[in-house]
Design a protein around this motif. Structure first.
Motif, PDB file in Angstrom:
ATOM      1  N   MET A   1      -4.485  17.005   2.753  1.00 10.57           N
ATOM      2  CA  MET A   1      -5.785  16.353   2.555  1.00 10.57           C
ATOM      3  C   MET A   1      -5.701  14.883   3.006  1.00 10.57           C
ATOM      4  N   PRO A   2      -6.707  14.398   3.756  1.00 16.76           N
ATOM      5  CA  PRO A   2      -6.639  12.989   4.179  1.00 16.76           C
ATOM      6  C   PRO A   2      -6.656  12.045   2.983  1.00 16.76           C
ATOM      7  N   LEU A   3      -5.984  10.907   3.162  1.00 20.89           N
ATOM      8  CA  LEU A   3      -5.921   9.914   2.075  1.00 20.89           C
ATOM      9  C   LEU A   3      -6.560   8.613   2.550  1.00 20.89           C
ATOM     10  N   ILE A   4      -7.397   8.050   1.705  1.00 18.04           N
ATOM     11  CA  ILE A   4      -8.048   6.801   2.088  1.00 18.04           C
ATOM     12  C   ILE A   4      -7.867   5.756   0.990  1.00 18.04           C
ATOM     13  N   VAL A   5      -7.530   4.530   1.426  1.00 17.28           N
ATOM     14  CA  VAL A   5      -7.411   3.409   0.481  1.00 17.28           C
ATOM     15  C   VAL A   5      -8.652   2.537   0.661  1.00 17.28           C
ATOM     16  N   GLN A   6      -9.333   2.272  -0.444  1.00 17.26           N
ATOM     17  CA  GLN A   6     -10.519   1.397  -0.391  1.00 17.26           C
ATOM     18  C   GLN A   6     -10.266   0.197  -1.282  1.00 17.26           C
ATOM     19  N   LYS A   7     -10.358  -1.001  -0.716  1.00 20.72           N
ATOM     20  CA  LYS A   7     -10.165  -2.200  -1.539  1.00 20.72           C
ATOM     21  C   LYS A   7     -11.509  -2.896  -1.757  1.00 20.72           C
ATOM     22  N   PHE A   8     -11.766  -3.290  -2.993  1.00 19.49           N
ATOM     23  CA  PHE A   8     -12.985  -4.033  -3.304  1.00 19.49           C
ATOM     24  C   PHE A   8     -12.609  -5.424  -3.806  1.00 19.49           C
TER      25      PHE A   8
END
Ligand code: ADP
Ligand code: ASP
Ligand code: MG
Length: 594
Positions: A1-8
């Motif tokens: 499964m693709p992995l995504i990092v989101q920074k806020f």
């Protein structure tokens, strides 16, 4: 499964509604079939408030306790973010830096990441959770809490993306991407679709606060493409990758830093080891130095000027006073009302007249240049702080940065991008080591340059522009330029290097200025050698310049000129010392070469 990092970032989680909006973005990515790690900063200006609080109870808060305090900002955000995700019907677990296992060294308030444990995050992701990670923090060997330096959540996000082999690293912030300069300062700044790692690294460390500079070191080293985009809309944003946006323009962006101070040590005896004596004392106090300018020495004495963060000026001056006695310098001056204005671009490495254009733009606004340093892909000048904005605007205009280049690199989604095939290898290898350890790519020697120094030039607007106008008109390609100020005898001098076979031409050109300006002397030297150490993030690794001074001093070699950038530190030495200097540097840095 693709992995995504989101920074806020802070503004993107400043209040409950914004936290809920960010939680929805993470959930959307999860629904689209990705595993999601969210990295959050402290809410709004919380970190500033905490720093202010610390200074209300102590004049000089211990750095360890500062980190204990500052890390609480991110701890509040992760908990609230996890609650928000739960409330919207999805599973989330918040983790502090220590709970993830982000191990750092013990340099409190500017700790470097050594390693990151991945097991717990992988487990939680595999169990269907959105992982909410606290940015900006880690833990040292003794389990003390550490922080990575202001703006460090970007670095947490890119580092997590690297070790988790994420498919994307999105930096969600309050602007919709990277601009040619801070759009809050100049509304005419242009949104860029792409920017290269090298350019972003320089811009970030020269004052473009949109990204933490060390996050770009990580991205380049581990091949992580970064997508900077707005928290508040779904517009395309900016990709930070290995390619530049345009291959033809000399300059891609401009930045300024208003929080630096200048120190000059006058009349330093021109002998091996003196630069080392000075900068070692500053490095021992963990102060980062920038814009180091050392002119070719006159009367056996040289002036050394450099900049330090303004809030570390007092500490740096104490170090310099000590060094002055040891090396027998004649005086020290400093100025804390200066601004560094810089332009950056991969294209300038192959084009003539770039520096000249910048100096001319400033001269046309009657802005006096106090100091100059250049390297392959950046030019920085120091100006009086009151002229910061006019200087930035003049430079931005002169390179027409508001205008879209004609040869834009095509924007491709990551899936269609050719990645470095060895990157997996690099990641594995580097991850075994210290992740932020200094890595150098090359140490080299060139002997095809000569130097020219104009001694005792008048300190007035337009001088540098005139000099490089006539040099460019003579068709001479200028490499390193340094201008020092406030020197021995109250002198300003400008030194630069040119190809040896253009030296005579160049000297003739600058001599033509003698009738209009009173230089004390023009000195040229065609028996010099340039030694360069290349790598990633060299300015934040102050140990490189210091290590070079140390190695050369031990080999009894005098440094004549120096210029530093994130990608390379160059020193000019006598031609006869070139080979010996190269060997000394190769030996000094043998463990850092990859
Ligand atoms: P966050 O809290 O999300 O990390 P920051 O305040 O650290 O946000 O960074 C975003 C800000 O960076 C923008 O609001 C903008 O004013 C500033 N900035 C500085 N230089 C640039 C640039 N070249 N492009 C875009 N924004 C920039
Ligand atoms: N909260 C920290 C700061 O304000 C880290 C960050 O926002 O990236 O510097
Ligand atoms: Mg930031």
């Amino acid at each position: 499964m693709p992995l995504i990092v989101q920074k806020f970032g802070g503004t993107s989680v400043a209040d409950p509604e914004k936290i809920l909006a960010a939680a929805r973005k993470a959930i959307r990515a999860h629904q689209e079939g990705n595993q999601v790690i969210v990295v959050v900063s402290a809410m709004g200006h919380n970190t500033d408030l905490l720093i202010d609080l610390a200074h209300q109870v102590s004049d000089d808060p211990p750095a360890r306790e500062m980190d204990m305090l500052l890390s609480t900002g991110e701890q509040v955000s992760v908990a609230l973010m996890a609650m928000a995700v739960h409330n919207l019907g999805y599973k989330a677990v918040s983790l502090t830096g220590a709970q993830i296992g982000i191990h750092t060294d013990s340099s409190y308030t500017k700790a470097r990441i050594r390693s990151i444990a991945t097991e717990r995050m992988s487990q939680l992701l595999n169990d269907g959770n959105i992982v909410i990670a606290a940015g900006f923090q880690g833990i040292d060997d003794q389990l003390n809490i550490t922080t990575l330096g202001r703006g460090g959540s970007d670095t947490t996000a890119v580092a997590l993306a690297a070790v988790m082999h994420a498919d994307a690293c999105e930096i969600h912030t309050d602007v919709d991407g990277v601009y040619t300069t801070d759009p809050r300062l100049l509304p005419e700044a242009r949104h860029m679709s792409l920017i290269s790692y090298d350019e972003m690294l320089e811009l970030a460390s020269l004052g473009a606060g949109v990204m933490h500079n060390r996050s770009i070191e990580f991205a380049k080293k581990f091949g992580v493409p970064i997508h900077v985009r707005s928290s508040f809309s779904d517009t395309l944003g900016t990709m930070i990758i290995s390619e530049p946006e345009s291959k033809s323009v000399p300059v891609c962006g401009a930045a300024m830093n208003k929080s630096e101070a200048r120190i000059t040590i006058q009349g330093v005896p021109d002998s091996p080891g003196n630069s080392y004596q000075i900068f070692k004392r500053i490095a021992d106090r963990k102060i980062t130095v920038d814009m180091i300018v050392q002119n070719v020495g006159q009367e056996n004495r040289a002036d050394i000027s450099f900049t330090v963060p303004q809030d570390e000026l007092a500490k740096a001056l104490a170090a310099v006073k000590e060094a002055k006695e040891v090396v027998g310098a004649t005086g020290i001056t400093s100025d804390d009302k200066v601004t560094k204005v810089s332009v950056v671009g991969l294209g300038m490495a192959h084009q003539t007249g770039v520096a000249q254009k910048m100096f001319r733009a400033l001269a046309n606004e009657s802005i006096n240049i106090q100091m100059i340093t250049t390297s392959e892909i950046k030019i920085s000048v120091l100006v009086e702080r009151g002229q910061s904005l006019p200087a930035l605007r003049a430079v931005h205009q002169s390179f027409e940065l508001h205008r879209k280049p004609d040869d834009l690199t095509e924007w491709k989604p990551r899936s269609q991008r050719q990645e470095n095939p060895n990157i997996q290898d690099v990641v594995e290898r580097l991850h075994m080591l210290d992740m932020e350890q200094l890595t150098l790519s090359d140490i080299s020697l060139t002997g095809d340059q000569a130097s020219v120094t104009l001694v005792g030039v008048p300190d007035q607007p337009g001088l540098a522009a005139e000099v490089f106008d006539v040099v460019a008109a003579a068709g001479v390609f200028v490499d390193m330029i340094v201008q020092s100020c406030d020197g021995f005898n109250g002198d300003t001098s400008i030194s630069f290097t040119v190809p040896k076979d253009q030296l005579a031409n160049c000297v003739k050109a600058v001599e033509s200025l003698k009738s209009r300006y009173s230089f004390r002397r023009i000195v040229s030297n065609d028996s010099i050698a340039k030694l360069s150490v290349s790598g990633i993030g060299l300015r934040s690794h102050t140990s490189v310049a210091i290590g070079m001074f140390d190695a050369l001093a031990q080999a009894n070699i005098n440094v004549q000129m120096i210029s530093t950038s994130e990608l390379r530190v160059n020193v000019v030495v006598a031609a006869k010392d070139g080979a010996k200097g190269l060997a000394a540097l190769q030996d000094k840095f043998k463990d850092n070469l990859r």
